[in-house]
Motif scaffolding. Sequence first.
Motif, PDB file in Angstrom:
ATOM      1  N   MET A   1     -35.496  25.181  36.463  1.00  0.00           N
ATOM      2  CA  MET A   1     -35.485  26.435  36.802  1.00  0.00           C
ATOM      3  C   MET A   1     -36.164  26.796  35.538  1.00  0.00           C
ATOM      4  N   ILE A   2     -37.780  27.559  35.704  1.00  0.00           N
ATOM      5  CA  ILE A   2     -37.951  28.677  34.860  1.00  0.00           C
ATOM      6  C   ILE A   2     -37.231  30.245  34.830  1.00  0.00           C
ATOM      7  N   LYS A   3     -37.432  30.548  33.567  1.00  0.00           N
ATOM      8  CA  LYS A   3     -36.630  31.728  33.060  1.00  0.00           C
ATOM      9  C   LYS A   3     -38.094  32.479  32.955  1.00  0.00           C
ATOM     10  N   SER A   4     -38.312  33.603  32.842  1.00  0.00           N
ATOM     11  CA  SER A   4     -38.709  35.045  32.217  1.00  0.00           C
ATOM     12  C   SER A   4     -38.019  35.471  31.188  1.00  0.00           C
ATOM     13  N   MET A   5     -38.569  35.800  30.199  1.00  0.00           N
ATOM     14  CA  MET A   5     -38.178  36.157  28.722  1.00  0.00           C
ATOM     15  C   MET A   5     -37.991  37.765  28.916  1.00  0.00           C
ATOM     16  N   THR A   6     -37.888  38.287  30.503  1.00  0.00           N
ATOM     17  CA  THR A   6     -37.701  40.010  30.195  1.00  0.00           C
ATOM     18  C   THR A   6     -36.716  39.838  31.577  1.00  0.00           C
ATOM     19  N   GLY A   7     -35.544  40.874  30.932  1.00  0.00           N
ATOM     20  CA  GLY A   7     -34.621  40.750  31.658  1.00  0.00           C
ATOM     21  C   GLY A   7     -33.749  42.261  31.018  1.00  0.00           C
ATOM     22  N   PHE A   8     -32.265  42.205  32.048  1.00  0.00           N
ATOM     23  CA  PHE A   8     -31.254  43.078  32.083  1.00  0.00           C
ATOM     24  C   PHE A   8     -30.503  43.186  32.085  1.00  0.00           C
ATOM     25  N   GLY A   9     -29.169  43.040  31.502  1.00  0.00           N
ATOM     26  CA  GLY A   9     -27.561  42.597  31.725  1.00  0.00           C
ATOM     27  C   GLY A   9     -26.741  43.829  31.333  1.00  0.00           C
ATOM     28  N   ARG A  10     -26.036  44.179  32.382  1.00  0.00           N
ATOM     29  CA  ARG A  10     -24.865  44.932  31.319  1.00  0.00           C
ATOM     30  C   ARG A  10     -23.140  44.128  32.345  1.00  0.00           C
ATOM     31  N   GLY A  11     -22.240  44.513  31.392  1.00  0.00           N
ATOM     32  CA  GLY A  11     -21.271  43.900  31.476  1.00  0.00           C
ATOM     33  C   GLY A  11     -19.626  45.408  31.559  1.00  0.00           C
ATOM     34  N   THR A  12     -19.094  45.020  31.529  1.00  0.00           N
ATOM     35  CA  THR A  12     -17.643  45.463  31.338  1.00  0.00           C
ATOM     36  C   THR A  12     -16.001  44.935  31.169  1.00  0.00           C
ATOM     37  N   SER A  13     -15.575  45.829  30.213  1.00  0.00           N
ATOM     38  CA  SER A  13     -14.241  44.889  30.162  1.00  0.00           C
ATOM     39  C   SER A  13     -13.017  45.178  29.500  1.00  0.00           C
ATOM     40  N   GLU A  14     -11.854  45.827  29.904  1.00  0.00           N
ATOM     41  CA  GLU A  14     -11.439  46.675  29.051  1.00  0.00           C
ATOM     42  C   GLU A  14      -9.377  46.241  29.542  1.00  0.00           C
ATOM     43  N   SER A  15      -9.057  46.989  28.627  1.00  0.00           N
ATOM     44  CA  SER A  15      -7.416  46.803  28.195  1.00  0.00           C
ATOM     45  C   SER A  15      -6.538  47.671  27.681  1.00  0.00           C
TER      46      SER A  15
ATOM     47  N   SER B   1      -8.659  49.479  24.849  1.00  0.00           N
ATOM     48  CA  SER B   1     -10.008  50.152  24.500  1.00  0.00           C
ATOM     49  C   SER B   1     -10.817  48.980  25.889  1.00  0.00           C
ATOM     50  N   SER B   2     -11.423  49.672  25.781  1.00  0.00           N
ATOM     51  CA  SER B   2     -12.693  49.079  26.485  1.00  0.00           C
ATOM     52  C   SER B   2     -13.745  49.113  26.082  1.00  0.00           C
ATOM     53  N   PHE B   3     -15.141  47.920  26.674  1.00  0.00           N
ATOM     54  CA  PHE B   3     -16.199  47.791  26.497  1.00  0.00           C
ATOM     55  C   PHE B   3     -17.298  47.914  27.208  1.00  0.00           C
ATOM     56  N   ILE B   4     -18.071  48.357  27.274  1.00  0.00           N
ATOM     57  CA  ILE B   4     -19.453  48.059  27.535  1.00  0.00           C
ATOM     58  C   ILE B   4     -20.568  47.958  27.116  1.00  0.00           C
ATOM     59  N   VAL B   5     -21.231  46.781  27.438  1.00  0.00           N
ATOM     60  CA  VAL B   5     -22.132  45.606  27.137  1.00  0.00           C
ATOM     61  C   VAL B   5     -23.467  45.639  27.757  1.00  0.00           C
ATOM     62  N   GLU B   6     -24.634  46.146  26.697  1.00  0.00           N
ATOM     63  CA  GLU B   6     -26.073  46.186  28.169  1.00  0.00           C
ATOM     64  C   GLU B   6     -26.892  45.292  26.573  1.00  0.00           C
ATOM     65  N   ILE B   7     -27.106  44.194  27.567  1.00  0.00           N
ATOM     66  CA  ILE B   7     -28.007  43.645  26.672  1.00  0.00           C
ATOM     67  C   ILE B   7     -29.888  43.388  27.861  1.00  0.00           C
ATOM     68  N   LYS B   8     -30.355  43.271  26.914  1.00  0.00           N
ATOM     69  CA  LYS B   8     -32.211  43.505  27.720  1.00  0.00           C
ATOM     70  C   LYS B   8     -32.774  42.100  26.679  1.00  0.00           C
ATOM     71  N   THR B   9     -33.906  41.867  26.983  1.00  0.00           N
ATOM     72  CA  THR B   9     -34.867  41.161  26.468  1.00  0.00           C
ATOM     73  C   THR B   9     -36.077  41.469  26.882  1.00  0.00           C
TER      74      THR B   9
ATOM     75  N   GLN C   1     -34.084  34.502  35.711  1.00  0.00           N
ATOM     76  CA  GLN C   1     -34.514  33.253  36.652  1.00  0.00           C
ATOM     77  C   GLN C   1     -34.794  33.952  37.629  1.00  0.00           C
ATOM     78  N   GLN C   2     -34.919  35.475  38.332  1.00  0.00           N
ATOM     79  CA  GLN C   2     -35.248  35.946  39.446  1.00  0.00           C
ATOM     80  C   GLN C   2     -36.420  36.143  39.263  1.00  0.00           C
ATOM     81  N   GLU C   3     -37.384  36.318  38.436  1.00  0.00           N
ATOM     82  CA  GLU C   3     -38.668  36.454  37.735  1.00  0.00           C
ATOM     83  C   GLU C   3     -39.145  35.075  37.008  1.00  0.00           C
ATOM     84  N   GLY C   4     -38.796  34.320  36.964  1.00  0.00           N
ATOM     85  CA  GLY C   4     -38.517  34.060  36.469  1.00  0.00           C
ATOM     86  C   GLY C   4     -39.301  32.573  37.587  1.00  0.00           C
TER      87      GLY C   4
END
Length: 292
Positions: A1-15, A18-26, A149-152
């Motif tokens: 499966m081919i993949k684009s190099m453009t994308g965005f993702g977000r994730g969260t976790s907590e205890s 503390s809690s975390f928000i992670v955002e990643i873009k390419t 993957q969707q963009e790909g």
Amino acid sequence: MIKSMTGFGRGTSESEASSFIVEIKTVNHRYFELNARMPRTLISLEDGIRKYVNDKIKRGKVDIFITQNQGANEDMSVVVNESLAENYVEVLHNLRDKYDLRDDISATTLARFPEVLKLEQKEEDLEKTWKILLPAVEEAVHNLVSMRQQEGEKLLIDITKRCECISSNVDIINRRVPEVTEEYRARLLKKVEEILAEKSIDENRIAMEVVLQADKSCVDEEIVRLKSHVAQVIKTFKLGEPIGRKLDFIVQEMNREANTIASKVNDLELTNIALDIKSDIEKIREQVQNIE
């Protein structure tokens, strides 16, 4: 499966702590490059984050943003910069003596000066912090990869259609070239007849001229290579690895053959078809720049 190099993702976790928000873009990049923005207390975890992301993403410019919200701050401690505090006290005493000021230095006053007190995370709790942070990183990267993957898939559909158009146009050129040669022979013969009128015509000379013209406009080898490159593009899509650089090389070779074909064909219709082929190859080249 081919993949684009453009994308965005977000994730969260907590205890509870503390809690975390992670955002990643390419975005597009020739190699893998990661830039991380995170609280200073998490700097020692950057290598672990980089390793995890690079294991999932092989190519592209990656920006990752990590936000941390503290709970009861059980993992934090206040650190006193004693040498700086002593220096402040010394300077304040000098000011007091020089200008005969009232000495009202207190701990509260001293704590207000920059960098005297610092909030730091206890080093022994970094492993615990990593366990809390990792699920947010995993979720963000998972969502990012899904989008890539969707963009790909969209890129795959578009490039496949353009490859089909190129193959179809190459077939048209392949069928048309012999007809163009015959048409050239007929035009040449008619022109010679008009010039010589009733004089005899050297058929061998005419045949030789036609052969020379046919040889100059022969694109058999270029057609074979171009069709081979198109087949390679489709075959490369099935590889289970990053294919962007390989596709980029193949497309360069496709463009080289298309340029040669366009320069050889001596017919307006074939020239227009060759230009259509070059246009499709250029669109493919643009799309390939975004493939991992």
